[in-house]
Design a protein around this motif. Sequence first.
Motif, PDB file in Angstrom:
ATOM      1  N   CYS A 259      -1.635  -4.693  -1.743  1.00 34.75           N
ATOM      2  CA  CYS A 259      -2.468  -3.536  -1.430  1.00 34.75           C
ATOM      3  C   CYS A 259      -2.366  -2.446  -2.490  1.00 34.75           C
ATOM      4  O   CYS A 259      -3.149  -1.504  -2.485  1.00 34.75           O
ATOM      5  CB  CYS A 259      -2.077  -2.954  -0.069  1.00 34.75           C
ATOM      6  SG  CYS A 259      -0.414  -2.259  -0.046  1.00 34.75           S
ATOM      7  N   SER A 262      -5.429  -1.182  -3.991  1.00 34.11           N
ATOM      8  CA  SER A 262      -6.644  -1.233  -3.172  1.00 34.11           C
ATOM      9  C   SER A 262      -7.185   0.141  -2.835  1.00 34.11           C
ATOM     10  O   SER A 262      -8.361   0.287  -2.541  1.00 34.11           O
ATOM     11  CB  SER A 262      -6.358  -1.992  -1.881  1.00 34.11           C
ATOM     12  OG  SER A 262      -5.474  -1.226  -1.081  1.00 34.11           O
ATOM     13  N   CYS A 408      -7.826  -0.811   2.469  1.00 35.84           N
ATOM     14  CA  CYS A 408      -6.593  -1.565   2.243  1.00 35.84           C
ATOM     15  C   CYS A 408      -6.397  -2.682   3.273  1.00 35.84           C
ATOM     16  O   CYS A 408      -5.628  -3.616   3.037  1.00 35.84           O
ATOM     17  CB  CYS A 408      -5.391  -0.629   2.248  1.00 35.84           C
ATOM     18  SG  CYS A 408      -5.312   0.456   3.683  1.00 35.84           S
ATOM     19  N   TYR A 411      -6.653  -6.229   2.112  1.00 34.24           N
ATOM     20  CA  TYR A 411      -5.721  -6.673   1.085  1.00 34.24           C
ATOM     21  C   TYR A 411      -4.402  -7.138   1.677  1.00 34.24           C
ATOM     22  O   TYR A 411      -3.596  -7.742   0.990  1.00 34.24           O
ATOM     23  CB  TYR A 411      -5.460  -5.550   0.078  1.00 34.24           C
ATOM     24  CG  TYR A 411      -6.638  -5.292  -0.818  1.00 34.24           C
ATOM     25  CD1 TYR A 411      -6.666  -5.814  -2.116  1.00 34.24           C
ATOM     26  CD2 TYR A 411      -7.725  -4.567  -0.372  1.00 34.24           C
ATOM     27  CE1 TYR A 411      -7.743  -5.589  -2.931  1.00 34.24           C
ATOM     28  CE2 TYR A 411      -8.817  -4.346  -1.187  1.00 34.24           C
ATOM     29  CZ  TYR A 411      -8.821  -4.860  -2.467  1.00 34.24           C
ATOM     30  OH  TYR A 411      -9.897  -4.646  -3.276  1.00 34.24           O
ATOM     31  N   CYS A 412      -4.169  -6.803   2.934  1.00 38.23           N
ATOM     32  CA  CYS A 412      -2.884  -7.136   3.529  1.00 38.23           C
ATOM     33  C   CYS A 412      -2.924  -8.558   4.102  1.00 38.23           C
ATOM     34  O   CYS A 412      -3.750  -8.866   4.955  1.00 38.23           O
ATOM     35  CB  CYS A 412      -2.521  -6.140   4.628  1.00 38.23           C
ATOM     36  SG  CYS A 412      -0.871  -6.420   5.270  1.00 38.23           S
TER      37      CYS A 412
END
Lengths: 428, 190
Positions: A259, A262, A408, A411-412
Amino acid sequence: MGLFLYLFCLSGLVQGAEPPSRFPKPEFETGYVQPLTQCPAPRAAYLEWVDVGVLAGALALTAWLAIRKRSRRGILAMTVFSILYFGFFRRGCICPVGSIQNVAASLSSTSFLLPWTVVLLFLLPLVFALFFGRVFCAAVCPLGAIQDVMIRRPVRLPRVVSGALGLIPYLALGLAILYAVTGAGFVVCRHDPFVGFFRLGGTVTMLVSGAVFLLLGIFVARPYCRFLCPYSVLLNWAARFAARPVTITPDECVNCRLCEASCPFDCILPTTPDRPPETRPVARRRLGWAVALVPAAVMLGAVAGFAMHTVFAAGHPVVRLAGRIALEERLQMREYTLESEAFRGTGQPLAQLDAEARAILARFRIGSTVMGGVLGLVVGGQLVGLALWSRRKTYEIDNGNCLSCGRCFEYCPVGRPGGKGAGQDHGN
Amino acid sequence: MKTLNQNLTRREFLRGIGRYSLLGLLGWLGLTLGRGLRRGKGTEYVWQIDPEKCTQCGRCATACVLSPSAVKCVHAYVVCGYCNLCGGYHQPNTKTPDTAAENQLCPTAALRRRFIEEPYYQYDVDEALCIGCAKCVKGCGSFGNGSLFLQVRHDRCANCNECAIAAQCPGEAFARVRRSRPYRLRGGVA
């Protein structure tokens, strides 16, 4: 007949007679019925309450999308809705950002009309921020929304630059309140860069500054929100204490660093090394210096504010008018401005205007000094914050600055379908 | 792990204190404002021009965020003298008081006139054409009864939080008025 009437009214002008009724109402013989003057009604009052309802609903929905649903797509849909409804349909007014000034003006003047709806407009986003973070910024504020869709190639600003630019909103808030309580007008609304787009027209300055902000926003994500918006200061402080702000990960952070890049607003704080970069005595001394600097910064700010009060006061129309009249009197000028001509037309004594301007200047003197002091305190606080060191073992969100946009989330890797902890949202 | 938990708890505790004190602050602010509102301030407002303060400077035509301006000339028929030679309709140096274009004061021909009976004419404002320049208002106020004057038309006005015209009005003629009485007409209508 007409010419006679014309001459008659010329003589009326010479005598300085006031309307109405230089000419008596005619007595019609043909049964003529006089039409009524048409007066189209303003927007119905209940629709203002509908707007408050829509705002509350949009805030609640965005909070749900950001915190429980964790859906960037949903937030984006809300963004588009806000641009269309609060922006193009409601044409930007009145918004919570501008309502700061209504509230400030109402607190300082008993004659200022402040509707309940505006009070709620001011309070609702702040109350939501206290519980769910800046969901207002995420997708409800039309000014933020129009910038949010422009983000394409966000660059990472150096911390020094973003920290320094982050002080401007405090100044903007200070000036907004200062000008509102002194009755000089609403500077935030006057310099709103985007409202011109929503109304499909506006002054050249407004449209150009709006275009500059939007184009800049391709690279520097949401520049107005982060480095100018006065309401962001209040939301920032409310969001720092948020009960359930957005989280990057729905579960425990595994420090995968995915992240890290991001966030276009640089609100993801990376992990720190296990040990502070300096020994304890050095760190303590540094903190001591920073704390000692706070009173100095406050003093310096207050002095600077005091020195600037005449500059700020020049933005007040009455002060400007008094200055202009004084100049005209001193130089025996015959070229009046529209303002000085209008003032002379009222027959008000010059001394009264002068006294009024002096009273306003006195308010600016106090207000500007206080504002300078508070700004000094903010700078001092930033310095202390820089001198403090705390260890972060996981990637964390800078809650004050996080706009809850949800970029974000995707992205995790934790909590992906089939992954660990899907659908949960505890953890930090 | 234990120390980390304790750390988090303390932080959470402090944040909770901060949160509820800020919430209290907002509540106090709401109550303070609410007290003011109960004194009769809690009313929806709209912008309006006081015709007695208007100086006919012409800025209403250009300063409004809308184009054309939401300010229009309004005609109070009850005040009008129905003159043949009208200070609001005709150029000051008009020889023959007729509808010839060169005799008309209005730059957009928004002011129309209609014969009623000798020697009276009715004057009407075409709001689709009117730009709010106040030329006719000045003429009517100087030479006539002042039945023509500028008003914010609420079917057009965007009701900006700060009216752009109000910010530039030299006569301070703009003010927030209660929505229940949104016009300031001459001759006591509405």
